[in-house]
Write a protein that holds these residues in place. Structure first.
Motif, mmCIF file in Angstrom:
data_model
loop_
_atom_site.group_PDB
_atom_site.id
_atom_site.type_symbol
_atom_site.label_atom_id
_atom_site.label_comp_id
_atom_site.label_asym_id
_atom_site.label_seq_id
_atom_site.Cartn_x
_atom_site.Cartn_y
_atom_site.Cartn_z
ATOM 1 N N VAL A 1 55.419 35.031 25.985
ATOM 2 C CA VAL A 1 54.445 36.125 26.084
ATOM 3 C C VAL A 1 53.366 35.724 27.088
ATOM 4 O O VAL A 1 52.914 34.569 27.098
ATOM 5 N N SER A 2 52.963 36.673 27.912
ATOM 6 C CA SER A 2 51.862 36.453 28.853
ATOM 7 C C SER A 2 50.525 36.704 28.169
ATOM 8 O O SER A 2 50.417 37.583 27.304
ATOM 9 N N GLY A 3 49.501 35.954 28.585
ATOM 10 C CA GLY A 3 48.177 36.157 28.012
ATOM 11 C C GLY A 3 47.081 35.679 28.937
ATOM 12 O O GLY A 3 47.314 34.835 29.806
ATOM 13 N N TYR A 4 45.900 36.237 28.757
ATOM 14 C CA TYR A 4 44.710 35.804 29.488
ATOM 15 C C TYR A 4 43.733 35.214 28.479
ATOM 16 O O TYR A 4 43.466 35.824 27.435
ATOM 17 N N GLY B 1 43.199 33.814 42.472
ATOM 18 C CA GLY B 1 42.426 34.471 41.426
ATOM 19 C C GLY B 1 43.263 35.512 40.718
ATOM 20 O O GLY B 1 44.313 35.925 41.224
ATOM 21 N N TRP B 2 42.797 35.959 39.540
ATOM 22 C CA TRP B 2 43.565 36.897 38.720
ATOM 23 C C TRP B 2 42.809 38.182 38.388
ATOM 24 O O TRP B 2 43.382 39.080 37.780
ATOM 25 N N LEU B 3 41.527 38.248 38.744
ATOM 26 C CA LEU B 3 40.678 39.335 38.253
ATOM 27 C C LEU B 3 40.403 40.364 39.349
ATOM 28 O O LEU B 3 39.945 40.017 40.431
ATOM 29 N N SER C 1 40.382 31.916 34.396
ATOM 30 C CA SER C 1 39.500 32.014 35.554
ATOM 31 C C SER C 1 38.094 31.545 35.165
ATOM 32 O O SER C 1 37.543 32.017 34.169
ATOM 33 N N PRO C 2 37.519 30.597 35.961
ATOM 34 C CA PRO C 2 38.139 29.815 37.027
ATOM 35 C C PRO C 2 39.179 28.871 36.431
ATOM 36 O O PRO C 2 38.936 28.254 35.383
ATOM 37 N N GLY D 1 35.718 31.326 42.044
ATOM 38 C CA GLY D 1 35.606 29.883 42.104
ATOM 39 C C GLY D 1 36.953 29.206 42.178
ATOM 40 O O GLY D 1 37.128 28.078 41.690
ATOM 41 N N MET D 2 37.936 29.919 42.766
ATOM 42 C CA MET D 2 39.294 29.394 42.913
ATOM 43 C C MET D 2 39.692 29.550 44.374
ATOM 44 O O MET D 2 39.033 30.243 45.142
ATOM 45 N N THR D 3 40.804 28.919 44.739
ATOM 46 C CA THR D 3 41.247 28.976 46.127
ATOM 47 C C THR D 3 42.749 28.785 46.190
ATOM 48 O O THR D 3 43.361 28.221 45.268
ATOM 49 N N ILE D 4 43.351 29.240 47.287
ATOM 50 C CA ILE D 4 44.775 28.987 47.508
ATOM 51 C C ILE D 4 44.995 27.687 48.277
ATOM 52 O O ILE D 4 46.133 27.340 48.586
#
Length: 344
Positions: free
Chosen positions: A232-235, A12-14, A321-322, A21-24
């Motif tokens: 560039v990074s972005g969400y 997850g990123w938040l 995300s997700p 709703g994510m997993t490793i």
């Protein structure tokens, strides 16, 4: 413009949303990587952090260099950008790992060389930690050794940090992995101008990014090197309506949804000199991802992406995300219809 994404090594990123709703779990990451090629993504960045700086130090964090060959084996075209911190890796063994990985994913590897900033993590893991300019001196020497081993038949190196006597590395990779680097200090920019193939930046307004590109391009020319690529990074928050996108933005910015997150946010504000609203956004999503403004309808996001392309950006490195569902939406609604270069 190429589109890339961050492999979810943290699940997850938040910071303000506990369950994304994510997993490793490997099946999730495996399917996400394989499906990403069909959605039009070309690059996957695998971050290298042994501690989870999003969900907390005791939350899980996967190892980049263990995960990379597995992802390589289940993809066909995806460029794998492997993050590496020179103080955690011997340059000779990194070159050997890259040589071996290239037999699994020929010509599909690149390096995100990160001059390690996290003192506490280095102390926990018993690794050397260099103060600012010294860490870039390590990066320069480390990178020189890696690239010589990948190119030259025999390498002898006597440097301040590394010693090699007639080292042989075989097989050689199909291509020497291009080097992506980021940094905003004068020393970082000096090293990037002389040693990198691409400059990757935190999220910011297109006009600000254009200024950074102009500055780095001038430094690069002064160093007598060919032009860099720029990332560039972005969400991304892509929705059918602007109102839906704004509602999701407010949800992920709600630090009060978690008492622990809210306490951390207050600590963050006390140690920050940033304007409060900007601080909230930068606390909630890493890498200044919300500054890119990729929040809205597909048409609004496409227009914003075009502004970055016009500013000189070649690659967007995106978080979602997700992740699996939102990457599929982005691929369908944005990448599939994204315009090519402007005429003339």
């Amino acid at each position: 413009m190429r589109f890339g994404y961050w492999i979810p090594v943290f699940g997850g990123w938040l910071r303000n949303v506990r369950d994304e709703g994510m997993t490793i779990a490997w099946p999730y990451i495996r399917d996400l990587a394989a499906q990403s090629e069909r959605h039009g993504f070309e690059v996957a960045l695998i971050a290298e952090l042994n501690l989870n700086d999003i969900k907390g130090h005791r939350a899980p964090s996967l190892d980049c260099w263990t995960l990379a060959p597995a992802i390589a084996a289940v993809t066909e075209r995806l460029e794998l950008m492997l993050a590496v911190r020179p103080n955690y890796h011997a340059p000779s063994l990194t070159a050997k790992a890259l040589s071996t990985l290239d037999t699994i994913a020929p010509g599909r590897l690149s390096l995100n060389v990160v001059s390690s900033w996290w003192r506490e993590e280095a102390a926990q893991y018993g690794m050397p930690f260099d103060v600012h300019d010294a860490r870039y001196a390590r990066t320069q020497e480390w990178l020189d050794v890696v690239q010589r081993l990948l190119r030259e038949d025999t390498v002898t190196h006597h440097g301040a940090l590394y010693q090699l006597e007639g080292a042989v590395l075989e097989p050689k990779p199909r291509r020497v992995p291009p080097v992506y680097m980021g940094g905003e200090s004068p020393k970082a920019k000096e090293v990037i101008a002389g040693a990198a193939d691409a400059y990757v930046m935190h999220g910011d307004e297109p006009a600000v990014i254009a200024g950074k590109i102009a500055d780095m391009s001038a430094r690069r020319a002064q160093a007598g090197k060919p032009p860099l690529a720029y990332g560039v990074s972005g969400y991304v928050i892509c929705r059918d309506t602007g109102a839906q996108a704004q509602a999701e933005l407010e949800r992920i910015l709600d630090v009060k949804s978690s008492p622990a997150a809210y306490a951390s946010y207050q600590d963050f504000l006390e140690g920050s000199q940033l304007e409060s609203r900007v601080s909230l956004e930068e606390y909630s999503v890493s890498n200044r991802g919300l500054r890119t403004g990729l929040v809205g309808t597909p048409e609004q996001i496409t227009a914003r992406l075009r502004a970055y392309q016009d500013a000189g950006v070649d690659l967007m490195l995106l978080q979602f995300s997700p992740q699996r569902e939102e990457m599929a939406r982005f691929g369908r609604d944005v990448i599939a219809s994204y315009p090519g270069p402007a005429a003339g």
